[in-house]
Each structure stands twice: as structure tokens, then as C-alpha cells.
Design a protein around this motif. Structure first.
Motif, PDB file in Angstrom:
ATOM      1  N   LEU A 194       4.747 -20.238  -3.615  1.00 17.13           N
ATOM      2  CA  LEU A 194       4.367 -19.161  -2.695  1.00 17.13           C
ATOM      3  C   LEU A 194       3.949 -19.721  -1.337  1.00 17.13           C
ATOM      4  N   THR A 195       4.793 -20.595  -0.818  1.00 18.21           N
ATOM      5  CA  THR A 195       4.563 -21.153   0.514  1.00 18.21           C
ATOM      6  C   THR A 195       5.819 -20.973   1.356  1.00 18.21           C
ATOM      7  N   GLN A 208       2.680 -22.365   4.964  1.00 19.42           N
ATOM      8  CA  GLN A 208       1.631 -21.359   4.841  1.00 19.42           C
ATOM      9  C   GLN A 208       1.646 -20.737   3.452  1.00 19.42           C
ATOM     10  N   LYS A 209       0.497 -20.627   2.843  1.00 15.84           N
ATOM     11  CA  LYS A 209       0.368 -19.994   1.538  1.00 15.84           C
ATOM     12  C   LYS A 209       0.394 -18.477   1.722  1.00 15.84           C
ATOM     13  N   ILE A 210       1.164 -17.776   0.887  1.00 19.90           N
ATOM     14  CA  ILE A 210       1.292 -16.326   1.008  1.00 19.90           C
ATOM     15  C   ILE A 210       1.130 -15.668  -0.354  1.00 19.90           C
ATOM     16  N   MET A 211       0.934 -14.354  -0.323  1.00 21.75           N
ATOM     17  CA  MET A 211       0.804 -13.587  -1.554  1.00 21.75           C
ATOM     18  C   MET A 211       2.191 -13.304  -2.140  1.00 21.75           C
ATOM     19  N   PRO A 212       2.262 -13.019  -3.458  1.00 21.28           N
ATOM     20  CA  PRO A 212       3.557 -12.719  -4.078  1.00 21.28           C
ATOM     21  C   PRO A 212       4.307 -11.567  -3.406  1.00 21.28           C
ATOM     22  N   GLN A 213       3.574 -10.540  -2.978  1.00 25.18           N
ATOM     23  CA  GLN A 213       4.225  -9.397  -2.332  1.00 25.18           C
ATOM     24  C   GLN A 213       4.892  -9.816  -1.022  1.00 25.18           C
ATOM     25  N   ALA A 214       4.217 -10.662  -0.253  1.00 25.49           N
ATOM     26  CA  ALA A 214       4.781 -11.151   1.005  1.00 25.49           C
ATOM     27  C   ALA A 214       5.980 -12.046   0.735  1.00 25.49           C
ATOM     28  N   CYS A 215       5.882 -12.860  -0.308  1.00 25.60           N
ATOM     29  CA  CYS A 215       6.997 -13.730  -0.684  1.00 25.60           C
ATOM     30  C   CYS A 215       8.226 -12.896  -1.041  1.00 25.60           C
ATOM     31  N   ARG A 234       7.027 -13.428 -12.083  1.00 24.49           N
ATOM     32  CA  ARG A 234       6.092 -13.175 -10.983  1.00 24.49           C
ATOM     33  C   ARG A 234       6.539 -11.980 -10.124  1.00 24.49           C
TER      34      ARG A 234
END
Length: 282
Positions: free
Chosen positions: A53-54, A74-81, A258
Motif C-alpha cells: 500500500l505504497t 507514500q503509504k496510503i489506505m486500501p481505498q486510495a490504493c 484486501r
């Protein structure tokens, strides 16, 4: 002599309609380890790593000679990914939808998948595409349209103004000798239909009406076609599919636990008019 009654079912594929138990309708059932080990899905996206999730840069891709020499993304949330993956999915699909009135259908279907309802999808454009495919097929060896037309002309009982029910098998045989309409022609690889539908899952063909005059007839035939907008394991293990990043992203969005975005059934319908003359069979 008994006359044929309507609607009259002429053909059904062995695969059933509304088959939500099909292997390509599964979702969210695979782990990261399975995706990497069993399906070699390590290099999935150029924009984001769905496992860590980066976000990614050009230097962070697995095939880059500079891989490992960059700072973590950048680390992101699953929804953003998922949103990033769907955006890349749409972008890559454009290569298979370069021209014609149907090129935007695949974008609508990807958006429907992103909505994650799992509800069936319908499009007037796909209905139109199916109808045009059927009526414009001039291949006398394969066209179900021409074969139905030929069987009607040959076996109508003109004296009694009907089609004998005992000869229904002639209509059924004519379809079985033909080729069902599918969007796997060369032009479908570039007009959006190949990526949106390509092959089909189930087809039903029904003769809905038949009007017989003194010297001519007019029939209406309904084609009901279903496809699945989903991938199974055999699809992604096919070298043709796995070599395209589009399908790798699609499979991960659908099957990775996921995400687990639901595949869906595509409904396509066409009503076809078939006409002929009494002397067509001579």
C-alpha cells in the motif's frame, strides 16, 4: 398437423444463465502469498504496490535497475490504493478501445465494477453491437441469422400458413451448425468490444413470432446473451492475459482479499427481424 407455437425456444447453451457460482465470479478469495507464488503477480501496477500500500515511482518498479535505491513511497489506505489501480485499469483499457461508437463501454464497465454492487450490467451500445453483428454476418457457413432464415424458407407449410411443430428440429439443427455471435473478430480488439465482452458465457435464441403470408413471411428472433466481467485462475495463467498489465491489475482488484471487488454479469439482448419469400428455397 400441429403448428409451432410462440415463443418457441430454439437454442440454449449448456452453460446456464445467471451463473453466480462460475469460477470467474469469485472475488476476495486469494492472499498476497497465493497471488505472488501461484500466479507470479509481483509486478502489478506502475503507480502503486497493492501489497505494501505504497505509491511507486519509476525507479521503484521491480524491473528497474535502480530498484532498491529509492526512498519508500507514500503509504496510503486500501481505498486510495484501489482508486489508483482503477484509474490505471481505465488508462490501459484505452489501448483496446481506439475507435467506434462502443469504445466508451469498457470505461462504463470498469466504473460499474468499482461501484462494487455486483449487480448485472446492461448497455444500449452492447445491445446495438450484438444486433449489428448478427444481421451483418454474411458468412453462410456460420451465420445463425442466415441459417434460421434458410430453415424457415425451406420448411414453412405454405399451404396451411404455418411452421409444422414436428419440424422444429430443423430450426434447432440450423443453429447448431452455425457459430454463435461473439466479439472476437479482429476489429473487436480495437473497437472496445473485445475487452468489454470478447467471448460469451451463455446464449438463448427464441423465435418469438412468425407471420406467414401468401408469398412471404416475417419472423422475429430474440437473442439473449450473457457474459461475465470477471477473471478466473485459468485466465490469468494464460500467457496472453498475464503479459498485459491490465489483466494483472484486474485480477488483483477482483481476487485479492484486501480488495475483493465483485465481478458481474453482462446482459446483452437483440431482437432480429428475419424475412423471406416463398421461392427462397428454390
Amino acid at each position: 398437423m400441429e403448428a409451432l407455437t410462440f415463443p418457441c425456444s430454439l437454442f440454449k447453451t449448456q452453460k446456464k444463465m445467471d451463473d453466480y457460482d462460475a469460477s470467474d465470479m469469485r472475488c476476495g478469495d486469494l492472499t498476497e502469498t497465493q497471488l505472488k507464488r501461484e500466479f507470479q503477480l509481483v509486478d502489478v501496477s506502475t503507480r502503486v504496490d497493492p501489497y505494501t500500500l505504497t505509491t511507486l515511482s519509476p525507479f521503484s518498479l521491480p524491473q528497474s535497475m535502480f530498484q532498491g535505491s529509492h526512498r519508500p513511497g507514500q503509504k496510503i489506505m486500501p481505498q486510495a490504493c484501489a482508486r489508483i489501480l482503477f484509474a490505471e485499469f481505465r488508462h490501459l483499457a484505452q489501448a483496446f478501445a481506439l475507435f467506434g461508437p462502443y469504445r466508451r463501454v469498457i470505461d462504463e464497465m470498469i466504473t460499474h465494477m468499482e461501484g462494487n454492487s455486483g449487480f448485472p450490467f446492461e448497455s444500449v451500445y452492447l445491445n446495438c453491437a450484438l444486433k449489428q453483428h448478427i444481421v451483418n454476418d454474411n458468412d453462410i457457413e456460420n451465420s445463425t441469422f442466415l441459417k434460421i432464415q434458410d430453415a424457415l424458407s425451406k420448411h414453412i407449410d405454405w399451404e396451411n400458413g404455418c411452421f409444422p411443430s414436428e419440424l422444429k428440429y430443423k430450426l434447432e439443427e440450423s443453429i447448431q451448425r452455425g457459430r454463435l455471435p461473439k466479439f472476437d473478430r479482429l476489429q473487436d480488439s480495437f473497437n472496445g468490444l473485445g475487452i468489454a465482452v470478447h467471448d460469451t458465457w451463455a446464449t438463448h435464441i427464441t423465435l418469438t413470432s412468425l407471420h406467414i403470408g401468401e408469398k412471404s413471411y416475417r419472423a422475429r428472433v430474440h437473442y439473449r446473451v450473457q457474459d461475465h466481467f470477471g477473471l478466473d485462475c485459468e485466465d490469468i495463467q494464460n500467457i496472453l492475459f498475464s503479459n498485459f498489465r491490465l489483466f494483472r491489475i484486474w485480477f488483483v482488484l477482483q481476487r485479492y482479499h484486501r480488495f475483493g471487488f465483485k465481478p458481474f454479469i453482462t446482459n446483452i439482448n437483440a431482437d432480429i427481424e428475419i424475412t423471406g419469400e416463398r421461392n427462397d428455397n428454390k
